[in-house]
Scaffold this active site. Sequence first.
Site, PDB file in Angstrom:
ATOM      1  N   ALA A 172     -16.791 -13.192 -25.589  1.00 55.98           N
ATOM      2  CA  ALA A 172     -17.037 -13.957 -26.817  1.00 55.98           C
ATOM      3  C   ALA A 172     -18.228 -14.878 -26.556  1.00 55.98           C
ATOM      4  O   ALA A 172     -18.072 -16.047 -26.241  1.00 55.98           O
ATOM      5  CB  ALA A 172     -15.805 -14.768 -27.199  1.00 55.98           C
ATOM      6  N   SER A 220     -19.535 -23.759 -27.755  1.00 55.58           N
ATOM      7  CA  SER A 220     -18.773 -22.649 -27.195  1.00 55.58           C
ATOM      8  C   SER A 220     -17.738 -22.225 -28.225  1.00 55.58           C
ATOM      9  O   SER A 220     -17.887 -22.497 -29.417  1.00 55.58           O
ATOM     10  CB  SER A 220     -18.109 -23.057 -25.868  1.00 55.58           C
ATOM     11  OG  SER A 220     -17.599 -21.914 -25.199  1.00 55.58           O
ATOM     12  N   ASN A 221     -16.685 -21.548 -27.795  1.00 52.86           N
ATOM     13  CA  ASN A 221     -15.595 -21.167 -28.687  1.00 52.86           C
ATOM     14  C   ASN A 221     -14.283 -21.183 -27.915  1.00 52.86           C
ATOM     15  O   ASN A 221     -14.273 -21.477 -26.722  1.00 52.86           O
ATOM     16  CB  ASN A 221     -15.868 -19.793 -29.334  1.00 52.86           C
ATOM     17  CG  ASN A 221     -16.052 -18.704 -28.293  1.00 52.86           C
ATOM     18  OD1 ASN A 221     -15.174 -18.434 -27.496  1.00 52.86           O
ATOM     19  ND2 ASN A 221     -17.226 -18.074 -28.306  1.00 52.86           N
ATOM     20  N   ALA A 222     -13.205 -20.849 -28.592  1.00 50.74           N
ATOM     21  CA  ALA A 222     -11.875 -21.005 -28.002  1.00 50.74           C
ATOM     22  C   ALA A 222     -11.386 -19.779 -27.238  1.00 50.74           C
ATOM     23  O   ALA A 222     -10.215 -19.708 -26.864  1.00 50.74           O
ATOM     24  CB  ALA A 222     -10.869 -21.359 -29.103  1.00 50.74           C
ATOM     25  N   SER A 223     -12.256 -18.816 -26.995  1.00 52.61           N
ATOM     26  CA  SER A 223     -11.832 -17.616 -26.279  1.00 52.61           C
ATOM     27  C   SER A 223     -11.360 -17.960 -24.865  1.00 52.61           C
ATOM     28  O   SER A 223     -11.983 -18.738 -24.153  1.00 52.61           O
ATOM     29  CB  SER A 223     -12.986 -16.621 -26.200  1.00 52.61           C
ATOM     30  OG  SER A 223     -12.619 -15.511 -25.412  1.00 52.61           O
TER      31      SER A 223
END
Length: 205
Positions: free
Chosen positions: A79, A12-15
């Site tokens: 994102a 995943s990502n930090a959004s």
Amino acid sequence: TREYLDDVRYLSNASSGLMGYEIAAAIRQSGHEVVLVSGPVSRQAPEGVQLVSVESTAQMADACRLHFPECDGAIGVAAVCDYRPVNRQAGKLAKTGGKLVLELEETEDILASLGSMKTRQWIMGFALEPEAVGRENALRKLRQKNCDAIVLNHPESIGSPSNRVTVLLPDGSTRLSASGSKADVASQLWAWWLGHLSGTSYMRM
């Protein structure tokens, strides 16, 4: 979005999802109906918005394709994960004492999919790009995905309460630059877009 390696781990990502939620709130506050297709985030959907919760990029793509035909337009802020494991392991991957090599494949491009579907609708995309190549990459994405506008922002906006954006149109022109809290930027973006739409042939906006 999340793309699982096994039953407990994912890419995943930090959004935080804040920018998308603030845009949904700004649109709803201006009197329009809003369908918010959201990955897993730790925040409440704005009051009066129809929330469609998804987890993977494929699920988000399916939900967007389902609702897009009944909408006047789409704003692609999410994102999403651009890659997913080719094979998802059942259970939990165990440590072996050695290296683990993952084979990844690209996920579906949701904006491009909607761009190929649109008839009367408009599409505003978002492009998260580093400063040095941001404008060039954003314009390339705008044209490839058949967007009507694209919002260029930068990696420092991920997980931040503020944002700094530039809106580009297909002719390469810059039509809006805005910075501040994500709520303020969302309000400015939507107010400008409504004004822009008033001079176009798009329906019911």
